[in-house]
Design a protein around this motif. Sequence first.
Motif, PDB file in Angstrom:
ATOM      1  N   VAL B  71      -1.522  -6.664   9.973  1.00  0.00           N
ATOM      2  CA  VAL B  71      -1.037  -5.750   8.938  1.00  0.00           C
ATOM      3  C   VAL B  71      -1.321  -6.425   7.611  1.00  0.00           C
ATOM      4  N   ARG B  72      -2.166  -5.816   6.774  1.00  0.00           N
ATOM      5  CA  ARG B  72      -2.486  -6.476   5.509  1.00  0.00           C
ATOM      6  C   ARG B  72      -2.727  -5.443   4.415  1.00  0.00           C
ATOM      7  N   GLY B 100      -1.731   2.460  -6.253  1.00  0.00           N
ATOM      8  CA  GLY B 100      -2.293   1.111  -6.298  1.00  0.00           C
ATOM      9  C   GLY B 100      -2.966   0.764  -4.989  1.00  0.00           C
ATOM     10  N   SER B 101      -2.402  -0.172  -4.254  1.00  0.00           N
ATOM     11  CA  SER B 101      -3.056  -0.650  -3.041  1.00  0.00           C
ATOM     12  C   SER B 101      -2.614   0.157  -1.813  1.00  0.00           C
ATOM     13  N   ALA B 102      -3.236  -0.163  -0.685  1.00  0.00           N
ATOM     14  CA  ALA B 102      -2.897   0.485   0.578  1.00  0.00           C
ATOM     15  C   ALA B 102      -2.545  -0.596   1.598  1.00  0.00           C
ATOM     16  N   VAL B 103      -1.974  -0.164   2.727  1.00  0.00           N
ATOM     17  CA  VAL B 103      -1.685  -1.099   3.818  1.00  0.00           C
ATOM     18  C   VAL B 103      -2.534  -0.701   5.016  1.00  0.00           C
ATOM     19  N   LEU B 104      -3.227  -1.689   5.583  1.00  0.00           N
ATOM     20  CA  LEU B 104      -4.027  -1.434   6.786  1.00  0.00           C
ATOM     21  C   LEU B 104      -3.324  -2.040   7.993  1.00  0.00           C
ATOM     22  N   VAL B 105      -3.064  -1.198   8.974  1.00  0.00           N
ATOM     23  CA  VAL B 105      -2.556  -1.668  10.259  1.00  0.00           C
ATOM     24  C   VAL B 105      -3.741  -1.619  11.214  1.00  0.00           C
ATOM     25  N   ASP B 106      -4.159  -2.785  11.666  1.00  0.00           N
ATOM     26  CA  ASP B 106      -5.421  -2.861  12.396  1.00  0.00           C
ATOM     27  C   ASP B 106      -5.179  -3.320  13.834  1.00  0.00           C
ATOM     28  N   ILE B 107      -5.510  -2.459  14.770  1.00  0.00           N
ATOM     29  CA  ILE B 107      -5.387  -2.803  16.189  1.00  0.00           C
ATOM     30  C   ILE B 107      -6.814  -2.881  16.729  1.00  0.00           C
TER      31      ILE B 107
END
Lengths: 113, 389
Positions: B71-72, B100-107
Amino acid sequence: MPPFQSACAYADVPEGGVLAVNVDGVAVAIVHADDGVYAIFDECSHAAIALSEGDVDATGCEIECWLHGSRFDLRTGKPTNLPAYEPVPVYPCKLEGDTIVVDLENPFTDSEI
Amino acid sequence: MSLNNVVGAVETVKSHLHPVPSYDLADHPVPTGREEVWRFTPLKRLRGLLDGPQSDAHLKWDADVPEGVTVREISAHEAAELGETKPTDRPSALAIANGGSAVLVDIPAETQLVEPLLVRLSGSTPDDIVWGHIVVRIGRHAKATVVFEHNGSAIYGATTSVLVGDGAQLDFASLQLWEDDAVHLGQVGIRIGRDAQVRTFQASLGGDLIRIVENAEYDGPGGDLKMYGLYFVDAAQHIEHRLFVDHNAPHTKSNAVYKGGLQGNGAHSVWVGDVLIRKIAEGIETYETNRNLVLTDGCRADSVPNLEIETGEIVGAGHASATGRFDDEQLFYLQSRGISSDEARRLVVHGFFADIIRRIGIPEVEQRLLAAVEDELAQHVGAPLVGTA
């Protein structure tokens, strides 16, 4: 907070017409009909349109929503034709000097009308 | 007919039901309230979410992140480059433009999660606008359960993209358990890879106004989507769910079941389900169901299922909607077995919702929602005679 709050100047409401005002965060339509001034919540109970954008029937003491044509009795808030079937709140109002004042906290209820 | 002809025909779909996706705010003017997609929403209660300012404020994140998942924070530009789903209405476009920014949840691909990825999002004040921009990416052949839980108080406008890789299996749940003064406008865009299986679950119980727009599209044939929803609307509350399934690939499936309960004066629920079957989408199968149980006087349930069918070469397409009060026969039957009137009503509502809740398959979430439904029922129908189920 006093029950009656200032809404607008009497002169601002055209005879046979309507003025949209905001009283303490509540949208109210002030209507100058033939037999007096009325205050009605400024939203049709059917499709949430501002009643103040519609036509006033000053003689019949009604206001008509322009979108689907429901008419509301300014004395009771009750719709007189479909598609609306729920009443719209109407508020006591009176003239203090040159100012129309409205009591938002005590809308007329069925038993009073 | 050559494929080119089919694709050309696809592009002619004109509809007022699903605005064209775009990042450009000019493509999403401030609604007047009379647009088809806004006509049920009380715009005066959106608290600035149609024209809010830039804000770096975020909801508080508290996530249980299983091993293998990252999660970044990423920039909005990176989110676009990942191929996220574009916003289809003004608040979701604003969430990207102003957040502004976004959050990426990466599986990552091939990951098999045993435990659910649980993200708790909480707000602390109903005074400031918070924008949310989230991308959830599930790699090919991965298997995962992702739960977003919203708590506390906020004015929250959010865009979430869920990008599901080929052959992946995803269970995605979003729980709106807000305090009574919260406002939440959310768009969830789901892109389903070839042969992927996706189940979504939306539960909206709290808040002053909730409007969730779920859009789904396919990235190849064979995708299978199931959308479940539950909402419980109290006095003066507005809860709206709008679904749009774009069958843009052949041999895909979708099935939606939403159930709602309403109680108290001015409780208003809106459910709009729209399915577009494009010319290219031969062999698809779709069905949508909405059920509303009206528990007291003074409630309003709007339910509008739509089908736009551009080809008849399909397995099946249908929808159903019903809004009603208690079934007297069911109540009579229960009472004839010695169950009190109040308990009979409670049991009927319990069964109505348990049918949806049992499909979630995440025990902690199921128990919390059953308890939440019992809490709601205690207001008008009565508390259970013995402990909660």
